[in-house]
Motif scaffolding. Structure first.
Motif, PDB file in Angstrom:
ATOM      1  N   GLY A   1      46.167 -70.803  15.270  1.00  0.00           N
ATOM      2  CA  GLY A   1      46.370 -70.068  15.769  1.00  0.00           C
ATOM      3  C   GLY A   1      47.707 -70.055  15.051  1.00  0.00           C
ATOM      4  O   GLY A   1      48.576 -68.913  14.745  1.00  0.00           O
TER       5      GLY A   1
ATOM      6  N   SER B   1      45.036 -64.401   2.998  1.00  0.00           N
ATOM      7  CA  SER B   1      45.079 -65.969   3.007  1.00  0.00           C
ATOM      8  C   SER B   1      43.611 -66.041   2.362  1.00  0.00           C
ATOM      9  O   SER B   1      43.680 -66.619   1.835  1.00  0.00           O
ATOM     10  CB  SER B   1      45.088 -66.091   5.179  1.00  0.00           C
ATOM     11  OG  SER B   1      46.835 -65.098   4.612  1.00  0.00           O
TER      12      SER B   1
ATOM     13  N   ASN C   1      47.969 -74.925   0.773  1.00  0.00           N
ATOM     14  CA  ASN C   1      47.474 -73.778  -0.153  1.00  0.00           C
ATOM     15  C   ASN C   1      48.642 -72.809  -0.401  1.00  0.00           C
ATOM     16  O   ASN C   1      49.760 -71.964   0.774  1.00  0.00           O
ATOM     17  CB  ASN C   1      46.783 -72.616   0.950  1.00  0.00           C
ATOM     18  CG  ASN C   1      46.133 -71.993   0.182  1.00  0.00           C
ATOM     19  OD1 ASN C   1      46.320 -71.097  -1.016  1.00  0.00           O
ATOM     20  ND2 ASN C   1      45.943 -70.410   1.055  1.00  0.00           N
TER      21      ASN C   1
ATOM     22  N   GLN D   1      53.568 -67.210  -0.824  1.00  0.00           N
ATOM     23  CA  GLN D   1      54.092 -66.219   0.252  1.00  0.00           C
ATOM     24  C   GLN D   1      53.456 -66.126   1.158  1.00  0.00           C
ATOM     25  O   GLN D   1      52.526 -66.762   2.251  1.00  0.00           O
ATOM     26  CB  GLN D   1      53.249 -65.458  -0.396  1.00  0.00           C
ATOM     27  CG  GLN D   1      53.064 -64.399  -1.532  1.00  0.00           C
ATOM     28  CD  GLN D   1      53.263 -62.789  -2.256  1.00  0.00           C
ATOM     29  OE1 GLN D   1      51.883 -62.770  -3.061  1.00  0.00           O
ATOM     30  NE2 GLN D   1      52.797 -62.031  -1.315  1.00  0.00           N
ATOM     31  N   ARG D   2      54.650 -66.236   2.108  1.00  0.00           N
ATOM     32  CA  ARG D   2      54.179 -65.733   3.525  1.00  0.00           C
ATOM     33  C   ARG D   2      54.135 -65.072   3.883  1.00  0.00           C
ATOM     34  O   ARG D   2      53.436 -63.508   3.299  1.00  0.00           O
ATOM     35  CB  ARG D   2      55.038 -66.299   4.383  1.00  0.00           C
ATOM     36  CG  ARG D   2      56.489 -66.561   3.846  1.00  0.00           C
ATOM     37  CD  ARG D   2      58.362 -67.509   4.962  1.00  0.00           C
ATOM     38  NE  ARG D   2      58.683 -67.669   4.278  1.00  0.00           N
ATOM     39  CZ  ARG D   2      59.962 -66.327   5.069  1.00  0.00           C
ATOM     40  NH1 ARG D   2      59.561 -64.794   4.548  1.00  0.00           N
ATOM     41  NH2 ARG D   2      60.898 -66.452   4.170  1.00  0.00           N
ATOM     42  N   LEU D   3      54.531 -63.860   5.251  1.00  0.00           N
ATOM     43  CA  LEU D   3      54.462 -62.479   6.014  1.00  0.00           C
ATOM     44  C   LEU D   3      55.219 -61.908   4.592  1.00  0.00           C
ATOM     45  O   LEU D   3      54.603 -61.111   4.564  1.00  0.00           O
ATOM     46  CB  LEU D   3      53.583 -62.436   7.371  1.00  0.00           C
ATOM     47  CG  LEU D   3      53.843 -61.614   7.763  1.00  0.00           C
ATOM     48  CD1 LEU D   3      53.268 -62.545   9.335  1.00  0.00           C
ATOM     49  CD2 LEU D   3      54.451 -60.464   8.265  1.00  0.00           C
TER      50      LEU D   3
ATOM     51  N   ASP E   1      51.444 -72.979   2.863  1.00  0.00           N
ATOM     52  CA  ASP E   1      52.554 -73.346   2.448  1.00  0.00           C
ATOM     53  C   ASP E   1      54.153 -72.598   3.374  1.00  0.00           C
ATOM     54  O   ASP E   1      55.019 -72.752   3.983  1.00  0.00           O
ATOM     55  CB  ASP E   1      53.058 -72.884   1.051  1.00  0.00           C
ATOM     56  CG  ASP E   1      52.893 -71.302   0.572  1.00  0.00           C
ATOM     57  OD1 ASP E   1      52.400 -70.917   1.726  1.00  0.00           O
ATOM     58  OD2 ASP E   1      52.389 -71.131  -0.451  1.00  0.00           O
ATOM     59  N   GLY E   2      53.808 -71.418   3.904  1.00  0.00           N
ATOM     60  CA  GLY E   2      55.101 -71.019   4.948  1.00  0.00           C
ATOM     61  C   GLY E   2      54.441 -71.712   6.351  1.00  0.00           C
ATOM     62  O   GLY E   2      55.913 -71.622   7.302  1.00  0.00           O
TER      63      GLY E   2
ATOM     64  N   HIS F   1      44.030 -67.909   9.390  1.00  0.00           N
ATOM     65  CA  HIS F   1      43.978 -66.375   8.768  1.00  0.00           C
ATOM     66  C   HIS F   1      43.204 -66.517   8.117  1.00  0.00           C
ATOM     67  O   HIS F   1      42.518 -65.678   7.442  1.00  0.00           O
ATOM     68  CB  HIS F   1      44.894 -65.972   8.195  1.00  0.00           C
ATOM     69  CG  HIS F   1      46.826 -65.874   8.571  1.00  0.00           C
ATOM     70  ND1 HIS F   1      46.686 -67.525   9.918  1.00  0.00           N
ATOM     71  CD2 HIS F   1      47.032 -65.082  10.084  1.00  0.00           C
ATOM     72  CE1 HIS F   1      47.723 -66.568  10.742  1.00  0.00           C
ATOM     73  NE2 HIS F   1      47.992 -65.330  10.902  1.00  0.00           N
TER      74      HIS F   1
ATOM     75  N   HIS G   1      49.506 -59.602   2.615  1.00  0.00           N
ATOM     76  CA  HIS G   1      49.259 -60.623   4.028  1.00  0.00           C
ATOM     77  C   HIS G   1      48.433 -58.894   5.462  1.00  0.00           C
ATOM     78  O   HIS G   1      47.536 -60.042   5.650  1.00  0.00           O
ATOM     79  CB  HIS G   1      50.000 -60.897   5.328  1.00  0.00           C
ATOM     80  CG  HIS G   1      50.217 -62.160   5.945  1.00  0.00           C
ATOM     81  ND1 HIS G   1      50.040 -63.439   5.541  1.00  0.00           N
ATOM     82  CD2 HIS G   1      49.856 -61.898   7.249  1.00  0.00           C
ATOM     83  CE1 HIS G   1      49.537 -64.094   6.759  1.00  0.00           C
ATOM     84  NE2 HIS G   1      49.707 -63.010   7.857  1.00  0.00           N
TER      85      HIS G   1
HETATM   86  C1  LIG Z   1      53.853 -69.853  15.872  1.00  0.00           C
HETATM   87  C2  LIG Z   1      53.903 -68.844  15.044  1.00  0.00           C
HETATM   88  N1  LIG Z   1      54.369 -67.501  14.407  1.00  0.00           N
HETATM   89  C3  LIG Z   1      54.389 -66.786  13.719  1.00  0.00           C
HETATM   90  C4  LIG Z   1      53.101 -66.861  13.485  1.00  0.00           C
HETATM   91  C5  LIG Z   1      52.631 -65.306  12.412  1.00  0.00           C
HETATM   92  N2  LIG Z   1      52.381 -65.423  11.311  1.00  0.00           N
HETATM   93  C6  LIG Z   1      50.517 -65.768  11.332  1.00  0.00           C
HETATM   94  S1  LIG Z   1      50.283 -65.955   9.961  1.00  0.00           S
HETATM   95  C7  LIG Z   1      51.933 -66.301   9.071  1.00  0.00           C
HETATM   96  C8  LIG Z   1      52.112 -66.345   7.635  1.00  0.00           C
HETATM   97  C9  LIG Z   1      51.166 -67.670   7.430  1.00  0.00           C
HETATM   98  O1  LIG Z   1      51.943 -67.870   6.099  1.00  0.00           O
HETATM   99  P1  LIG Z   1      51.768 -68.653   5.111  1.00  0.00           P
HETATM  100  O2  LIG Z   1      51.138 -70.626   6.195  1.00  0.00           O
HETATM  101  O3  LIG Z   1      52.141 -68.970   3.743  1.00  0.00           O
HETATM  102  O4  LIG Z   1      49.658 -68.736   4.691  1.00  0.00           O
HETATM  103  P2  LIG Z   1      49.529 -67.379   3.772  1.00  0.00           P
HETATM  104  O5  LIG Z   1      48.344 -66.984   4.612  1.00  0.00           O
HETATM  105  O6  LIG Z   1      50.021 -67.041   2.964  1.00  0.00           O
HETATM  106  O7  LIG Z   1      48.193 -68.194   3.410  1.00  0.00           O
HETATM  107  C10 LIG Z   1      52.480 -65.442  10.288  1.00  0.00           C
HETATM  108  C11 LIG Z   1      54.421 -65.465  10.221  1.00  0.00           C
HETATM  109  C12 LIG Z   1      52.394 -67.488  14.113  1.00  0.00           C
HETATM  110  N3  LIG Z   1      50.916 -67.093  13.307  1.00  0.00           N
HETATM  111  N4  LIG Z   1      52.321 -68.753  14.962  1.00  0.00           N
END
Ligand SMILES: Cc1ncc(C[n+]2csc(CCOP(=O)(O)OP(=O)(O)O)c2C)c(N)n1
Length: 895
Positions: A206, A118, A272, A276-278, A244-245, A151, A421
């Motif tokens: 978080g 991230s 950002n 991609q997400r997780l 973006d996720g 992250h 991720h």
């Molecule tokens: C409410 C919640 N649900 C799930 C998560 C677990 N989680 C942490 S990061 C992530 C993916 C993040 O993707 P994105 O927002 O696109 O950020 P990137 O890391 O790709 O920049 C997930 C599902 C969380 N932290 N908070």
């Protein structure tokens, strides 16, 4: 490759190219001769004409998949190419140290986790902010506020390390807060957590979605303070960098229209878009950027797309017939990710190889150059241009949709990979590649050992870094722990009516609102009180406050309210004090948190009271309250119309029987369920003393009800017991049973005491339990101290009930688990009654019978305990008959 083209991206066939050209030329000539204002005017006239002719035409919200800002409109980069080079080197160093921190922690303890990809994608977005935009708080400037993508925390630590704010020891204790503490070191929390790093982080992010909604309401609260003359109006910004996720969370989008409606041009979101997400792509089969452009644009935001780096400019310049733009429009995100994960030759073949025209454009570059083609969010110059435009934009909030590569620079092992991720380990060859990619002056051995790198103090990089931060007012993030106090009015000045109630009838909600009215009038404290409602002010009898202090509205009141003739008319005002949020508990709690942390964020303590339907609090927006607790909020949450049997007719979805269970899990939340107005007064006074005078990082959850009752005056000496959780309201020498009544059910316990004495000749003592959770906490602390051979006092509840074996019966309008929480500390047989199960609509009397918590059931329960083993089943049935209760009744949770 075979790709499906979304319909809206297909070029319309032009049946008359010459006519088209004439229209376009006409527009160009207006632009050249009369400027953009005139051009906009003409376009809107055309649009009106089209609508009048019934064309039902509207502009597509999606613009082509290119940058919003044209190269010729980009401002010069401050410091020129020297600064650019240095800042690129700095970003590389941040990336390395962030990566080393995570990989080291996981080499040592594989379970610690952490993220590299991230921040690898976001580093440049942050660095331009840190070097040119994020202004710290200083003596004469309130400072910008930044919500950091959670992250990316390792990158923020990496920067603080170069700045000299964190040491190698701190970095070595990333995600090891407990072992760090025992070594006398500040450990580094996984994500931004003010509770854990109170000098550093301001805003917890978080839990996805909480950052975006909080940032909007923070920007709005800043305006509120300015409009009310509490805070000097300064060009401060609230920045939010999010994933973006993360935009899929309902909270992320929930407040977009508020931001534009209130013209929050002090707010900038940077999304950002690493696509991609997780688990995988955010929108594999489409464009997340397009979707966000539509959503934000439709909500009234200024949208800036920052998609391609400067090295794309010559390619677009060559793209005379729009083939390149068309190809980008057509290339869905899943494919863009695949391109990110592959090298130059692959991209040449599969992207530029799509047509002869594209091939020709691709031929301008070597394979290596194709490989290094930057996305917009990795190009400092382009990022600067976008931030510059955002900060200078007026009248709207701005969102920057910055396209990046997830795991940027992590080589074949990480960049653009589906699994990137969660990657926390890298092979040596990947680390070496990373070093080379970012030109880090590290030997192979240093790379292998994952040594942190800090340039010499007099190096160009360090001098530049410090100079930039000095210009911007100091380091960020930084949380202020200043002790600012507010005068707390004497209790009698606003709550005399409650202390000397003399059996006057009122509900605790009425009492609370009356106290608030008094506090609002107080010369010292009054203007710091922030009443917050989510469209329920009338329900809680607060309509009188509309007129008294006004409802905040950035625009004032542009209409004559229908009820202008009444003394309580609906008064909106630019300096209004009430935050009337409409039907958004998530929004209202975000406002509350902004107000409850203002003491630290702005050095200006405020006292928010958010009054809401208690069922729509901890149950619905518990995570936002958890985040508020993390950031050391100070204020009152008032759960009104509370109690599963006290709200009466409202039924299953409205009747709260569990909020006290949840609130008890938050260590800095003190929860109370008072029965009487005087108890409430003491609790409010204590809260203000602790939060405003003693600067304690606590907040209060207090449930109040809408049931009118005769309110007694406060007995002498009751204060301590009220605050510790219980006090005796009807003492009885040699009591046969002790009844503990909580909140609205205290009166049922009192009535039961009368029945017991009057019908059965049983002597009952009655206690008011204001807080089972405080009693339980006290019990837990005492029990532990005893076990650990530490000095201890017996739990308060034990002290109060000791010296008698008389059975104790507790009754609460919450689930039984609430009164059960003190069982271990009750020094006598203990029975609990509560309201487990779904609520339903009926009268209070019917509900209390249904849940077996009314006076008759309490009486029967007390007798059943008292006569256990002494009376036969037949005798007990006879007692039940006299009480008119049905022993064959089905349990409330089975219906
Ligand atoms: C409410 C919640 N649900 C799930 C998560 C677990 N989680 C942490 S990061 C992530 C993916 C993040 O993707 P994105 O927002 O696109 O950020 P990137 O890391 O790709 O920049 C997930 C599902 C969380 N932290 N908070």
């Amino acid at each position: 490759m075979d790709m499906i083209t979304p319909e809206h991206l297909i070029r319309q066939l032009d049946i008359d190219e010459q006519e088209t050209a004439e229209w376009i030329d006409a527009l160009k000539s207006v632009l050249a001769s009369s400027g953009p204002e005139r051009a906009r005017f003409l376009l809107s006239q055309l649009s009106t004409t089209a609508r009048d002719a019934g064309l039902n035409w509207r502009d597509a919200r999606i613009t082509p998949y290119v940058n919003t800002i044209r190269p010729q409109d980009e401002p010069a980069y401050p410091g020129g190419s020297d600064a650019l080079t240095i800042e690129e080197r700095l970003a590389g160093i941040m990336r390395w140290n962030a990566l080393a921190m995570v990989v080291r922690a996981n080499r040592a303890y594989g379970e610690l986790g952490g993220h590299i990809a991230s921040y690898a994608s976001a580093a440049d977005l942050f660095e331009v902010g840190f070097n040119h935009f994020f202004r710290a708080r200083s003596d004469d400037f309130g400072g910008d506020l930044v919500y950091f993508q959670p992250h990316s925390a390792p990158g923020i630590y990496a920067r603080a390390f170069l700045e000299g704010r964190l040491t190698e020891d701190n970095l070595a204790h990333y995600r090891q807060e407990i072992s760090a503490r025992s070594a006398g070191i500040q450990g580094l929390s996984s994500y931004p957590h003010p509770w854990l790093m109170p000098d550093f982080w301001q805003f917890p992010t978080g839990s996805m979605g909480i950052g975006p909604i909080s940032a909007v309401y923070q920007a709005r609260f800043m305006r509120y303070l300015e409009h009310r003359g509490m805070l000097e109006a300064q060009p401060r910004k609230v920045w939010g960098v999010f994933g973006d996720g993360e935009m899929d969370e309902p909270e992320s989008l929930a407040a977009l229209s508020l931001a534009s409606r209130e013209k929050l041009d002090n707010l900038v979101f940077v999304i950002n878009c690493n696509l991609q997400r997780l688990d995988g792509p955010v929108r594999g089969n489409g464009h997340i950027v397009d979707e966000l452009e539509t959503l934000f644009g439709g909500a009234g935001w200024n949208v800036i797309k920052l998609l391609w780096g400067s090295d794309w400019d010559p390619l677009f310049a060559r793209d005379a017939n729009g083939e390149l733009v068309d190809a980008l429009n057509r290339t869905v995100d899943g494919q863009l990710q695949t391109f990110a994960a592959n090298d130059g030759p692959f991209n040449r073949e599969h992207f530029f190889g799509q047509s002869p025209g594209l091939k020709a454009i691709g031929s301008m570059l070597t394979d290596d150059e194709i490989d290094r083609l930057k996305r917009g969010g990795h190009d400092l110059r382009k990022i600067f241009a976008a931030y510059h435009a955002a900060t200078n934009h007026r009248g709207q909030p701005t969102v920057i949709l910055a396209q990046t590569k997830k795991g940027f620079g992590m080589g074949t092992a990480g960049q653009g990979k589906m699994t990137t991720h969660q990657q926390k380990k890298l092979e040596l060859s990947d680390l070496i590649e990373f070093r080379d990619r970012f030109k880090l002056p590290l030997t192979d051995t240093q790379v292998e050992n994952l040594e942190f790198y800090k340039p010499a103090a007099d190096s160009e990089e360090m001098r530049h870094l410090h100079a930039r931060r000095a210009t911007l007012g100091g380091f960020m993030p930084q949380r202020a722990q200043v002790g600012v106090t507010l005068p707390v009015p004497a209790l009698e000045s606003y709550a005399a009516f409650a202390l000397d109630a003399d059996m006057k009838e009122m509900s605790t909600t009425m009492a609370l609102v009356r106290m608030m009215g008094g506090l609002l009038k107080d010369a010292g404290l009054g203007k710091h009180v922030v009443p917050i409602v989510a469209d329920e002010a009338r329900t809680f009898g607060m309509a009188n406050l509309f007129r008294q202090v006004g409802i905040y509205s950035a625009q004032g009141q542009l209409y004559q309210p229908e009820d202008i003739g009444s003394i309580l008319y609906y008064r909106e005002a630019k300096d209004g004090q009430i935050l009337e949020e409409g039907i958004t508990e998530a929004g209202a709690i975000s406002s509350w948190t902004a107000a409850a942390t203002s003491y630290s964020v702005h050095g200006l303590p405020m006292l928010p009271f958010y009054i809401y339907y208690s069922m729509f609090g901890f149950q619905r927006i518990g995570d936002l309250i958890w985040a508020a607790a993390d950031q050391r909020s100070r204020g009152f949450l008032i759960g009104a119309t509370s109690g599963r049997t006290t709200l009466g007719g409202e039924g299953l979805q409205h009747q709260d029987g569990s909020s006290h269970l949840v609130s008890a899990t938050i260590q800095n939340c003190l929860s109370y369920d008072p029965a009487y107005a005087y108890e409430l007064a003491v609790i409010v006074d204590d809260g203000m003393q602790r939060m405003l005078q003693k600067n304690e990082d606590v907040f209060y959850y207090v449930t109040v009800t809408n049931e009118n009752e005769a309110q007694p005056s406060m007995p002498a000496g009751a204060r301590d017991g009220i605050l510790r959780g219980m006090h005796c309201v009807q003492p009885r020498e040699d009591a046969d049973v002790r009844l503990l009544g909580a909140g609205p059910l205290l009166k049922e316990a009192m009535a039961a005491a009368s029945l017991l004495e009057g019908i059965f000749g049983v002597k009952a003592e009655v206690w008011s339990v204001t807080s089972f959770s405080e009693l339980a906490r006290d019990g837990i602390a005492s029990e532990r101290a005893q076990r650990l051979q530490q000095p201890y006092d017996k739990p308060w509840i034990t002290q109060q009930l000791q010296g008698s074996d008389a059975p104790v019966i507790a009754v609460s309008d919450y689930v039984r688990a609430v009164p059960e929480s003190v069982r271990a500390y009750v020094p006598a047989p203990y029975t609990t009654l509560g309201t487990d199960g779904f609520g339903r609509s009926d009268t209070r009397a019917a509900l209390r019978d249904f849940f077996e918590v009314d006076a008759k059931w309490i009486t029967y329960t007390a007798l059943a305990e008292l006569y256990a083993g002494k009376k036969s089943a037949e005798e007990m049935r006879e007692i039940a008959g006299r009480l008119d209760i049905d022993l064959g009744k089905v349990l409330s949770t089975q219906l």
